[in-house]
Design a protein around this motif. Sequence first.
Motif, PDB file in Angstrom:
ATOM      1  N   VAL A 140      16.292 -25.884  -8.097  1.00  0.00           N
ATOM      2  CA  VAL A 140      16.415 -26.179  -6.666  1.00  0.00           C
ATOM      3  C   VAL A 140      15.181 -25.678  -5.923  1.00  0.00           C
ATOM      4  O   VAL A 140      14.677 -26.346  -5.009  1.00  0.00           O
ATOM      5  CB  VAL A 140      17.672 -25.529  -6.071  1.00  0.00           C
ATOM      6  CG1 VAL A 140      17.913 -26.053  -4.652  1.00  0.00           C
ATOM      7  CG2 VAL A 140      18.897 -25.782  -6.925  1.00  0.00           C
ATOM      8  N   GLU A 141      14.687 -24.505  -6.303  1.00  0.00           N
ATOM      9  CA  GLU A 141      13.506 -23.962  -5.637  1.00  0.00           C
ATOM     10  C   GLU A 141      12.314 -24.892  -5.801  1.00  0.00           C
ATOM     11  O   GLU A 141      11.524 -25.082  -4.860  1.00  0.00           O
ATOM     12  CB  GLU A 141      13.190 -22.579  -6.199  1.00  0.00           C
ATOM     13  CG  GLU A 141      14.234 -21.527  -5.841  1.00  0.00           C
ATOM     14  CD  GLU A 141      13.977 -20.195  -6.545  1.00  0.00           C
ATOM     15  OE1 GLU A 141      13.119 -20.171  -7.461  1.00  0.00           O
ATOM     16  OE2 GLU A 141      14.629 -19.199  -6.189  1.00  0.00           O
ATOM     17  N   ARG A 142      12.170 -25.473  -6.982  1.00  0.00           N
ATOM     18  CA  ARG A 142      11.073 -26.425  -7.196  1.00  0.00           C
ATOM     19  C   ARG A 142      11.216 -27.641  -6.281  1.00  0.00           C
ATOM     20  O   ARG A 142      10.228 -28.134  -5.719  1.00  0.00           O
ATOM     21  CB  ARG A 142      11.037 -26.853  -8.664  1.00  0.00           C
ATOM     22  CG  ARG A 142      10.598 -25.755  -9.619  1.00  0.00           C
ATOM     23  CD  ARG A 142      10.893 -26.140 -11.065  1.00  0.00           C
ATOM     24  NE  ARG A 142      10.272 -27.409 -11.441  1.00  0.00           N
ATOM     25  CZ  ARG A 142      10.650 -28.138 -12.486  1.00  0.00           C
ATOM     26  NH1 ARG A 142      11.660 -27.733 -13.261  1.00  0.00           N
ATOM     27  NH2 ARG A 142      10.027 -29.258 -12.772  1.00  0.00           N
ATOM     28  N   LEU A 143      12.451 -28.126  -6.129  1.00  0.00           N
ATOM     29  CA  LEU A 143      12.694 -29.258  -5.228  1.00  0.00           C
ATOM     30  C   LEU A 143      12.391 -28.870  -3.785  1.00  0.00           C
ATOM     31  O   LEU A 143      11.732 -29.626  -3.051  1.00  0.00           O
ATOM     32  CB  LEU A 143      14.140 -29.721  -5.363  1.00  0.00           C
ATOM     33  CG  LEU A 143      14.575 -30.847  -4.412  1.00  0.00           C
ATOM     34  CD1 LEU A 143      13.818 -32.134  -4.727  1.00  0.00           C
ATOM     35  CD2 LEU A 143      16.080 -31.076  -4.506  1.00  0.00           C
ATOM     36  N   LEU A 144      12.869 -27.705  -3.368  1.00  0.00           N
ATOM     37  CA  LEU A 144      12.626 -27.256  -1.996  1.00  0.00           C
ATOM     38  C   LEU A 144      11.129 -27.101  -1.730  1.00  0.00           C
ATOM     39  O   LEU A 144      10.636 -27.458  -0.651  1.00  0.00           O
ATOM     40  CB  LEU A 144      13.346 -25.938  -1.740  1.00  0.00           C
ATOM     41  CG  LEU A 144      14.873 -25.987  -1.701  1.00  0.00           C
ATOM     42  CD1 LEU A 144      15.434 -24.576  -1.528  1.00  0.00           C
ATOM     43  CD2 LEU A 144      15.368 -26.899  -0.591  1.00  0.00           C
ATOM     44  N   ASP A 145      10.400 -26.549  -2.699  1.00  0.00           N
ATOM     45  CA  ASP A 145       8.954 -26.400  -2.531  1.00  0.00           C
ATOM     46  C   ASP A 145       8.297 -27.750  -2.268  1.00  0.00           C
ATOM     47  O   ASP A 145       7.436 -27.885  -1.385  1.00  0.00           O
ATOM     48  CB  ASP A 145       8.330 -25.753  -3.770  1.00  0.00           C
ATOM     49  CG  ASP A 145       8.644 -24.272  -3.887  1.00  0.00           C
ATOM     50  OD1 ASP A 145       9.160 -23.698  -2.903  1.00  0.00           O
ATOM     51  OD2 ASP A 145       8.381 -23.698  -4.969  1.00  0.00           O
ATOM     52  N   GLY A 146       8.701 -28.758  -3.040  1.00  0.00           N
ATOM     53  CA  GLY A 146       8.115 -30.084  -2.860  1.00  0.00           C
ATOM     54  C   GLY A 146       8.453 -30.689  -1.520  1.00  0.00           C
ATOM     55  O   GLY A 146       7.581 -31.221  -0.819  1.00  0.00           O
ATOM     56  N   VAL A 147       9.723 -30.615  -1.136  1.00  0.00           N
ATOM     57  CA  VAL A 147      10.171 -31.203   0.125  1.00  0.00           C
ATOM     58  C   VAL A 147       9.576 -30.469   1.317  1.00  0.00           C
ATOM     59  O   VAL A 147       9.226 -31.078   2.337  1.00  0.00           O
ATOM     60  CB  VAL A 147      11.712 -31.186   0.182  1.00  0.00           C
ATOM     61  CG1 VAL A 147      12.206 -31.496   1.591  1.00  0.00           C
ATOM     62  CG2 VAL A 147      12.293 -32.185  -0.811  1.00  0.00           C
ATOM     63  N   ARG A 148       9.444 -29.143   1.196  1.00  0.00           N
ATOM     64  CA  ARG A 148       8.980 -28.331   2.328  1.00  0.00           C
ATOM     65  C   ARG A 148       7.466 -28.174   2.398  1.00  0.00           C
ATOM     66  O   ARG A 148       6.947 -27.431   3.216  1.00  0.00           O
ATOM     67  CB  ARG A 148       9.660 -26.958   2.261  1.00  0.00           C
ATOM     68  CG  ARG A 148      11.166 -27.041   2.534  1.00  0.00           C
ATOM     69  CD  ARG A 148      11.868 -25.713   2.323  1.00  0.00           C
ATOM     70  NE  ARG A 148      13.290 -25.799   2.712  1.00  0.00           N
ATOM     71  CZ  ARG A 148      14.181 -24.835   2.507  1.00  0.00           C
ATOM     72  NH1 ARG A 148      13.803 -23.697   1.918  1.00  0.00           N
ATOM     73  NH2 ARG A 148      15.441 -25.002   2.889  1.00  0.00           N
ATOM     74  N   GLY A 149       6.744 -28.875   1.541  1.00  0.00           N
ATOM     75  CA  GLY A 149       5.303 -28.957   1.696  1.00  0.00           C
ATOM     76  C   GLY A 149       4.493 -27.870   1.044  1.00  0.00           C
ATOM     77  O   GLY A 149       3.299 -27.720   1.339  1.00  0.00           O
ATOM     78  N   LYS A 150       5.071 -27.129   0.116  1.00  0.00           N
ATOM     79  CA  LYS A 150       4.278 -26.128  -0.599  1.00  0.00           C
ATOM     80  C   LYS A 150       3.447 -26.817  -1.685  1.00  0.00           C
ATOM     81  O   LYS A 150       3.858 -27.839  -2.237  1.00  0.00           O
ATOM     82  CB  LYS A 150       5.196 -25.083  -1.228  1.00  0.00           C
ATOM     83  CG  LYS A 150       5.899 -24.203  -0.205  1.00  0.00           C
ATOM     84  CD  LYS A 150       6.676 -23.099  -0.893  1.00  0.00           C
ATOM     85  CE  LYS A 150       7.342 -22.181   0.135  1.00  0.00           C
ATOM     86  NZ  LYS A 150       8.089 -21.074  -0.521  1.00  0.00           N
ATOM     87  N   PRO A 151       2.282 -26.275  -2.014  1.00  0.00           N
ATOM     88  CA  PRO A 151       1.470 -26.890  -3.068  1.00  0.00           C
ATOM     89  C   PRO A 151       2.234 -26.931  -4.397  1.00  0.00           C
ATOM     90  O   PRO A 151       2.898 -25.961  -4.775  1.00  0.00           O
ATOM     91  CB  PRO A 151       0.258 -25.965  -3.161  1.00  0.00           C
ATOM     92  CG  PRO A 151       0.171 -25.320  -1.819  1.00  0.00           C
ATOM     93  CD  PRO A 151       1.594 -25.143  -1.369  1.00  0.00           C
ATOM     94  N   VAL A 152       2.143 -28.047  -5.087  1.00  0.00           N
ATOM     95  CA  VAL A 152       2.796 -28.188  -6.387  1.00  0.00           C
ATOM     96  C   VAL A 152       1.773 -28.312  -7.513  1.00  0.00           C
ATOM     97  O   VAL A 152       2.129 -28.407  -8.682  1.00  0.00           O
ATOM     98  CB  VAL A 152       3.739 -29.410  -6.396  1.00  0.00           C
ATOM     99  CG1 VAL A 152       4.888 -29.211  -5.413  1.00  0.00           C
ATOM    100  CG2 VAL A 152       2.983 -30.694  -6.075  1.00  0.00           C
TER     101      VAL A 152
END
Length: 342
Positions: A140-152
């Motif tokens: 879930v954290e990986r999904l949230l990072d992507g949706v919330r604009g953190k670098p992937v």
Amino acid sequence: MPTTGRPLRKLGFLTIGLFDGDDPARGHESTLQVIELGERLGFDSAWVRHRHLQYGISSPVAVLAAASQRTRRIELGTAVIPLGWENPLRLAEDLATVDILSGGRLNPGVSVGPPMHWEEVREALYPDTGDAEDFGYRRVERLLDGVRGKPVTDFSGVEGFEVFSDRVQPQSPGLGGRMWYGGGSTRSARWAGEHGMNFLTSSVVRAEDPDGPWDFDEIQLSHIRAFRAAHPDGEAARVSQGLVVVPTDSATPAQRAKYEAYAAKRLARTTSPQGPARLLFAPDLVGTSREIAERLAQNPAFREVDEVAFALPFAFDHEDYVQILTDMATRLGPALGREPTA
């Protein structure tokens, strides 16, 4: 009118979207028509479930993409996408795309855990990485990072004629604040709160105390309070309750008999925890809108929320859903103190 703890602010419904394997188009069209009807009736939100390798919606994001082009106002949600079946980066791209197409109306709900029937599906789903997949909260954290604009990724810039971003694209403003976690345990409720998500609580909870007593409403209430205690927004944190509710005000005698038989068949599972996961189910609420409103007014968990996504029962006919949704919007909603949205 029954008195509730919080005035009902948002009225929503949830559908599983069943279809005939020999004619899947008809079932998908029925689901889209139900969502369109929900908008016309003034519902605030429509939610879809998933059913992988079954005769129900296997791609809720695709269905909601279609729904986004046939509606203009109603919010569109997933309740829920099991992330064990998904790549978080790719799902973040899909969610952001549909949110853009819908004009910012998407409410993605997710959950964690191994895919259902894991041993039977792992070879088809993760033939090379099954033993290495993490099906916990990190997904879930990986999904949230992507949706919330953190670098992937650490790569970005121009390569030839192509421009690359280190963030998921597109980015949809506001989507990060509309992410929901579907949880049935104290641990999941707290985790969702700590990570700033919204919380979906349904007609299923875990009976975590092996000795009981097992009171569904009190367990659900404890989850809501644990979530808000952990959330930065505290008492203002968003919670949606999703019980199975079937108003019968305009139902025919045959429909009433069908609904009552459906609820009676499922009643036994509400008396004690079921299976190794110790799942406890809420009874289905069948009756007139006034009767249902009176029962909900006595429900301690319902009194703690101001949003609902009432679940439509499985395996009913399209005409049944039309009657149920019409009664929900025009009779049950007002009985709970909420008028349809213009």
